[in-house]
Design an enzyme around this catalytic site. Structure first.
Site, PDB file in Angstrom:
ATOM      1  N   HIS A   2      -8.558   0.474  -2.913  1.00  0.00           N
ATOM      2  CA  HIS A   2      -9.357   0.191  -1.724  1.00  0.00           C
ATOM      3  C   HIS A   2     -10.094   1.476  -1.393  1.00  0.00           C
ATOM      4  O   HIS A   2      -9.496   2.430  -0.880  1.00  0.00           O
ATOM      5  CB  HIS A   2      -8.414  -0.247  -0.580  1.00  0.00           C
ATOM      6  N   MET A  44     -12.199   3.799   0.594  1.00  0.00           N
ATOM      7  CA  MET A  44     -12.751   4.090   1.917  1.00  0.00           C
ATOM      8  C   MET A  44     -13.510   5.393   1.775  1.00  0.00           C
ATOM      9  O   MET A  44     -13.069   6.447   2.241  1.00  0.00           O
ATOM     10  CB  MET A  44     -11.618   4.180   2.952  1.00  0.00           C
ATOM     11  N   ASP A  91      -4.943   3.164  -1.304  1.00  0.00           N
ATOM     12  CA  ASP A  91      -5.900   3.499  -0.251  1.00  0.00           C
ATOM     13  C   ASP A  91      -6.525   4.871  -0.500  1.00  0.00           C
ATOM     14  O   ASP A  91      -5.896   5.901  -0.278  1.00  0.00           O
ATOM     15  CB  ASP A  91      -5.194   3.491   1.113  1.00  0.00           C
ATOM     16  N   GLY A 150      -8.193   3.931   7.898  1.00  0.00           N
ATOM     17  CA  GLY A 150      -7.933   5.367   8.029  1.00  0.00           C
ATOM     18  C   GLY A 150      -6.447   5.681   8.074  1.00  0.00           C
ATOM     19  O   GLY A 150      -6.012   6.707   7.558  1.00  0.00           O
ATOM     20  N   MET A 160      -9.182   7.626   0.482  1.00  0.00           N
ATOM     21  CA  MET A 160      -9.955   8.030   1.668  1.00  0.00           C
ATOM     22  C   MET A 160     -10.573   9.402   1.452  1.00  0.00           C
ATOM     23  O   MET A 160      -9.906  10.312   0.945  1.00  0.00           O
ATOM     24  CB  MET A 160      -9.027   8.109   2.880  1.00  0.00           C
ATOM     25  N   MET A 174     -10.522  -6.311   6.855  1.00  0.00           N
ATOM     26  CA  MET A 174      -9.675  -5.339   7.557  1.00  0.00           C
ATOM     27  C   MET A 174      -9.214  -5.920   8.894  1.00  0.00           C
ATOM     28  O   MET A 174     -10.015  -6.450   9.664  1.00  0.00           O
ATOM     29  CB  MET A 174     -10.448  -4.037   7.827  1.00  0.00           C
ATOM     30  N   SER A 198       0.851  -1.189   0.000  1.00  0.00           N
ATOM     31  CA  SER A 198       0.000   0.000   0.000  1.00  0.00           C
ATOM     32  C   SER A 198       0.886   1.239   0.000  1.00  0.00           C
ATOM     33  O   SER A 198       1.723   1.413   0.893  1.00  0.00           O
ATOM     34  CB  SER A 198      -0.879   0.026   1.253  1.00  0.00           C
ATOM     35  N   HIS A 208      -1.523  -1.551  -3.870  1.00  0.00           N
ATOM     36  CA  HIS A 208      -2.758  -1.305  -3.129  1.00  0.00           C
ATOM     37  C   HIS A 208      -2.901   0.212  -2.940  1.00  0.00           C
ATOM     38  O   HIS A 208      -1.999   0.861  -2.390  1.00  0.00           O
ATOM     39  CB  HIS A 208      -2.666  -2.023  -1.775  1.00  0.00           C
ATOM     40  N   ASP A 215      -5.793  -6.758   5.339  1.00  0.00           N
ATOM     41  CA  ASP A 215      -5.222  -5.413   5.262  1.00  0.00           C
ATOM     42  C   ASP A 215      -5.161  -4.770   6.643  1.00  0.00           C
ATOM     43  O   ASP A 215      -6.192  -4.550   7.274  1.00  0.00           O
ATOM     44  CB  ASP A 215      -6.115  -4.578   4.322  1.00  0.00           C
ATOM     45  N   GLY A 216      -3.928  -4.454   7.102  1.00  0.00           N
ATOM     46  CA  GLY A 216      -3.752  -3.721   8.347  1.00  0.00           C
ATOM     47  C   GLY A 216      -2.884  -4.455   9.352  1.00  0.00           C
ATOM     48  O   GLY A 216      -3.180  -5.576   9.751  1.00  0.00           O
ATOM     49  N   GLY A 217      -1.760  -3.834   9.684  1.00  0.00           N
ATOM     50  CA  GLY A 217      -0.889  -4.391  10.714  1.00  0.00           C
ATOM     51  C   GLY A 217      -0.185  -5.678  10.316  1.00  0.00           C
ATOM     52  O   GLY A 217       0.208  -6.471  11.171  1.00  0.00           O
TER      53      GLY A 217
HETATM   54  C1  DX5 Z   1      -5.764   1.414   6.387  1.00  0.00           C
HETATM   55  C2  DX5 Z   1      -5.413   1.003   4.984  1.00  0.00           C
HETATM   56  C3  DX5 Z   1      -4.310   0.025   4.926  1.00  0.00           C
HETATM   57  C4  DX5 Z   1      -3.036   0.555   5.507  1.00  0.00           C
HETATM   58  C5  DX5 Z   1      -2.157  -0.575   5.920  1.00  0.00           C
HETATM   59  O1  DX5 Z   1      -6.785   2.311   6.328  1.00  0.00           O
HETATM   60  O2  DX5 Z   1      -6.515   0.436   4.339  1.00  0.00           O
HETATM   61  O3  DX5 Z   1      -4.109  -0.420   3.588  1.00  0.00           O
HETATM   62  O4  DX5 Z   1      -2.371   1.389   4.629  1.00  0.00           O
HETATM   63  O5  DX5 Z   1      -1.069  -0.055   6.612  1.00  0.00           O
HETATM   64  P1  DX5 Z   1      -0.136  -0.964   7.528  1.00  0.00           P
HETATM   65  O6  DX5 Z   1       0.317  -2.114   6.685  1.00  0.00           O
HETATM   66  O7  DX5 Z   1       0.963  -0.055   7.919  1.00  0.00           O
HETATM   67  O8  DX5 Z   1      -0.979  -1.394   8.678  1.00  0.00           O
HETATM   68 ZN    ZN Z   2      -6.140  -0.584   2.384  1.00  0.00          ZN
END
Ligand code: DX5
Ligand code: ZN
Length: 215
Positions: free
Chosen positions: A68, A70, A37, A144, A39, A139, A10, A35, A173-175
């Site tokens: 993605h 959001m 993101d 965000g 927003m 997620m 991402s 990816h 996706d995330g962490g």
């Molecule tokens: C969060 C995004 C993720 C984010 C992941 O809102 O959708 O794609 O960028 O970031 P990491 O991999 O650092 O958790």
């Molecule tokens: Zn994402």
């Protein structure tokens, strides 16, 4: 059922003052797709970028672009993201609009259609769409921001989806990093999204390889 793991960096954690270099570096390091993101500052508290940036990236990379969204009103913007050159687009089931018509619009235009659900949304709600979509994005943080802590409640959700739809591509996706990736792969996810772990790594090639799981 051991399908190839796809790693999807991402760009949220890229250096936007040299986005071209950062994108080309993950392409060279073996990424399978990018990816993106998106927003809107309404569906999530943050604002990132829109179709203008997607269109610009399309000119500089051969990687498939996976957006993605959001955003509160995906229906309103879906054509723009299709035109901008996305190969795949995922939107949140928690957003507004008729999911089936959005999915249909994407697929009619040759774009892979994905649904996303937040950590506090149960997989039951995606059941009616599992036969229609090309992938499901789960997620593992509240959307965000990058660099948040992995929420492990996603693991049973991945397993549940793999029982309901064994053939479906499941993205997480995330962490995701070297400490959390094995558990999501073991549960059945095959698309690994990661921002901070990849872009903060001094060896992006190793980071991407590591996210494919222990070899
Ligand atoms: C969060 C995004 C993720 C984010 C992941 O809102 O959708 O794609 O960028 O970031 P990491 O991999 O650092 O958790
Ligand atoms: Zn994402």
């Amino acid at each position: 059922m051991n399908r190839k793991i796809r790693v999807s960096p991402s760009i949220l954690s890229a250096d936007f003052t040299c986005l071209r270099e950062d994108v080309l570096s993950v392409e060279k390091a073996g990424a399978d797709e990018l990816h993106l993101d998106v927003m809107d500052g309404h569906f999530v508290p943050n604002i990132s970028f829109g179709p203008v940036v997607v269109r610009a990236l399309k000119k500089i990379t051969n990687l498939p672009l996976s957006a993605h969204l959001m955003i509160t009103h995906p229906r309103k913007y879906i054509e723009e993201f299709i035109q901008a050159g996305c190969s795949a687009i995922a939107f949140h089931l928690e957003s507004e609009g008729d999911p089936l018509s959005i999915i249909e619009t994407m697929q009619r235009n040759g774009v892979k259609a994905g649904l996303v659900i937040n950590p506090d949304t149960g997989v039951e709600v995606v059941k009616p769409y599992l036969k229609k979509i090309d992938f499901l994005l789960l997620m593992s943080v509240y959307p965000g921001f990058a660099a948040q802590e992995f929420i492990s409640d996603v693991i049973p959700k991945i397993k549940k989806v793999k029982v309901l739809a064994p053939e479906l591509d499941v993205a997480v996706d995330g962490g995701i990093n070297d400490r959390t990736v094995d558990s999501v792969i073991e549960a059945g996810a095959n698309i690994i999204v990661s921002a901070s772990y990849i872009f903060s790594s001094s060896d992006r090639k190793y980071a991407i390889k590591r996210l494919r799981g222990k070899q």
